[in-house]
Write an enzyme that holds these catalytic residues in place. Structure first.
Site, PDB file in Angstrom:
ATOM      1  CD  GLU A  95      -3.032  -1.068   2.214  1.00  0.00           C
ATOM      2  OE1 GLU A  95      -4.208  -1.234   1.903  1.00  0.00           O
ATOM      3  OE2 GLU A  95      -2.660  -0.893   3.388  1.00  0.00           O
ATOM      4  CB  CYS A 108       3.080   7.287   3.609  1.00  0.00           C
ATOM      5  SG  CYS A 108       3.480   6.051   4.857  1.00  0.00           S
ATOM      6  CB  CYS A 115       5.699  -5.729   8.728  1.00  0.00           C
ATOM      7  SG  CYS A 115       7.036  -5.019   9.731  1.00  0.00           S
ATOM      8  CB  CYS A 119       4.505  -3.535  16.429  1.00  0.00           C
ATOM      9  SG  CYS A 119       6.240  -3.195  16.057  1.00  0.00           S
ATOM     10  CB  CYS A 122       1.417  -2.313  13.657  1.00  0.00           C
ATOM     11  SG  CYS A 122       1.634  -1.902  11.915  1.00  0.00           S
ATOM     12  CB  CYS A 352       0.310   5.825  11.679  1.00  0.00           C
ATOM     13  SG  CYS A 352       0.847   7.451  11.243  1.00  0.00           S
TER      14      CYS A 352
HETATM   15  N1  SAH Z   1       8.593  -0.338  10.467  1.00  0.00           N
HETATM   16  C1  SAH Z   1       8.736   1.082  10.630  1.00  0.00           C
HETATM   17  C2  SAH Z   1       7.720   1.897   9.840  1.00  0.00           C
HETATM   18  C3  SAH Z   1       6.303   1.533  10.125  1.00  0.00           C
HETATM   19  S1  SAH Z   1       4.967   2.480  10.483  1.00  0.00           S
HETATM   20  C4  SAH Z   1       8.637   1.448  12.094  1.00  0.00           C
HETATM   21  O1  SAH Z   1       8.301   0.578  12.889  1.00  0.00           O
HETATM   22  O2  SAH Z   1       8.947   2.574  12.449  1.00  0.00           O
HETATM   23  C5  SAH Z   1       5.213   4.076  10.934  1.00  0.00           C
HETATM   24  C6  SAH Z   1       4.767   4.387  12.369  1.00  0.00           C
HETATM   25  O3  SAH Z   1       3.377   4.092  12.643  1.00  0.00           O
HETATM   26  C7  SAH Z   1       5.578   3.615  13.383  1.00  0.00           C
HETATM   27  O4  SAH Z   1       6.023   4.480  14.384  1.00  0.00           O
HETATM   28  C8  SAH Z   1       4.561   2.657  13.929  1.00  0.00           C
HETATM   29  O5  SAH Z   1       4.902   2.209  15.204  1.00  0.00           O
HETATM   30  C9  SAH Z   1       3.301   3.492  13.923  1.00  0.00           C
HETATM   31  N2  SAH Z   1       2.071   2.725  14.062  1.00  0.00           N
HETATM   32  C10 SAH Z   1       1.881   1.410  13.843  1.00  0.00           C
HETATM   33  N3  SAH Z   1       0.604   1.059  14.099  1.00  0.00           N
HETATM   34  C11 SAH Z   1      -0.034   2.177  14.481  1.00  0.00           C
HETATM   35  C12 SAH Z   1      -1.384   2.468  14.840  1.00  0.00           C
HETATM   36  N4  SAH Z   1      -2.313   1.536  14.837  1.00  0.00           N
HETATM   37  N5  SAH Z   1      -1.680   3.739  15.162  1.00  0.00           N
HETATM   38  C13 SAH Z   1      -0.752   4.717  15.116  1.00  0.00           C
HETATM   39  N6  SAH Z   1       0.526   4.500  14.769  1.00  0.00           N
HETATM   40  C14 SAH Z   1       0.891   3.246  14.457  1.00  0.00           C
END
Ligand code: SAH
Length: 358
Positions: A95, A108, A115, A119, A122, A352
């Protein structure tokens, strides 16, 4: 995952020269083609009208401008946020999100399909790891965003910038897990003879892979670094992000210090706020102490608070506005610069952490 036919965005100028030579073309052809790809952004070989017809036809049959198939396009925030869902040849999702503001336009970009980092908060992590993207598949997402932006502008909207101003690697995947392909895309997109995006207009976000942070500290281009911190206590962070067991907070902060001392650039720490998990005022105070340790020089950084965007099937909750502002004010009392991220794309699951390929 590589694609056949040849994705032209996967090729450097040198690779294009090799291809043109193999096809018996004059030596200037490679530069011409590179210009079509990155400066003129010609949409198809048929439109490369300065090329002989036979070459245009061969390009059209043996190469492609991209290796992703567009399957769905969603428009939100009154047209100012746009998301596309792509598929790889085996249908794995990718995406890309374009966010348009009056004074800037940000794309973005995803660096992987799915991934591996898992986490808990996410949506992308739920897919598991599917594929690394090639540099060409990363570049192609940026070229899509440029075309999309041009369309919005052509439709008569005055409040739309002339071109993309920022490229953020915050889509699906962990860029430092696909470092070589990702970095090749940065260098290509930066090339002053081609697309020419300024180094300071790129931001990469990492889950906190220490080797990647140290590698970026030595890199030739001064791009921006964002680090997903999300907690100042190892037990809280490990419960949210399995990566913390491999690279705990002390090690992560030490690597960040190496990075800021080497580059003199400020890093941005992302902090997703989950209700009653990591949003207590005492936790903000501990974060303040971590980033402004007594008796040590302050870490060159800034904190970006992100109210959590809901992900179906998780028991987690979103911090309300009052808890977010309270957290922010405690951090500021500790002398840590801190902002709350502007929300975009919630209505089309483009915010995000919501990229789940649906
Ligand atoms: N793998 C990278 C980039 C991914 S996403 C990383 O972990 O940084 C970019 C940001 O969105 C990251 O800080 C991630 O932790 C955050 N993120 C993930 N899930 C989210 C959610 N449900 N709400 C808000 N931010 C989120």
């Amino acid at each position: 995952m590589p694609t056949s036919p040849i994705n032209l965005y996967d090729l450097s100028v040198a690779d294009l020269a090799e291809l043109m030579q193999a096809w018996g073309q004059p030596s200037f052809r490679a530069k011409q083609l590179y210009r079509h790809l990155y400066v003129l952004r010609t949409a198809s070989p048929q439109e490369m009208t300065d090329f002989p017809k036979a070459l245009r036809e061969r390009l059209a049959s043996e190469t492609a401008l991209g290796g992703l198939t567009l399957v769905k396009r969603l428009v939100g925030d009154d047209g100012m946020t746009r998301k596309v869902l792509w598929q790889l040849p085996d249908k794995s999702p990718v995406e890309t999100v374009l966010m348009i503001y009056p004074d800037r336009a940000t794309v973005c970009v995803s660096s992987q399909s799915g991934c591996p980092m898992q986490c808990v908060f996410c949506a992308t992590g739920k897919l598991g790891f599917l594929h690394d993207l090639t540099s060409g598949q990363i570049i192609e997402q940026v070229m899509w965003a440029e075309r999309e932006l041009a369309e919005v502008r052509a439709a008569g909207n005055q409040d739309v910038p002339q071109g993309l101003t920022n490229i953020v690697f915050m889509g699906m995947g962990e860029p430092f897990n696909n470092y070589d392909q990702w970095w090749t895309s940065v260098e290509r997109l930066h090339d002053p003879a081609g697309y020419n995006m300024g180094a300071r207009n790129f931001t990469v976000s990492t889950v906190g892979l220490v080797p990647g942070i140290l590698r970026l500290a030595e890199a030739s281009l001064p791009i921006n670094l964002a680090i997903s911190l999300h907690a100042a206590q190892d037990d809280v962070r490990s419960a949210m992000m399995p990566v913390n067991k491999r690279y705990p907070i002390a090690e992560l902060i030490a690597a960040t210090r190496v990075y800021t001392e080497k580059t003199r650039r400020r890093v941005s720490f992302e902090y997703v706020l989950l209700k009653e998990e990591n949003d207590f005022p005492e936790q903000a105070a501990q974060l303040g102490q971590l980033l402004r340790p007594k008796g040590e020089p302050p870490l060159l950084c800034h904190v970006n608070l992100i109210p959590w965007n809901p992900v179906p099937g998780t028991p987690l909750g979103r911090s309300d506005r009052r808890r977010v502002l309270n957290f922010q004010s405690v951090l500021r009392e500790h002398g840590v610069p801190c902002t709350v991220r502007v929300e975009r794309g919630v209505d089309i699951a483009a915010a995000c952490g919501q990229l789940a390929g649906e």
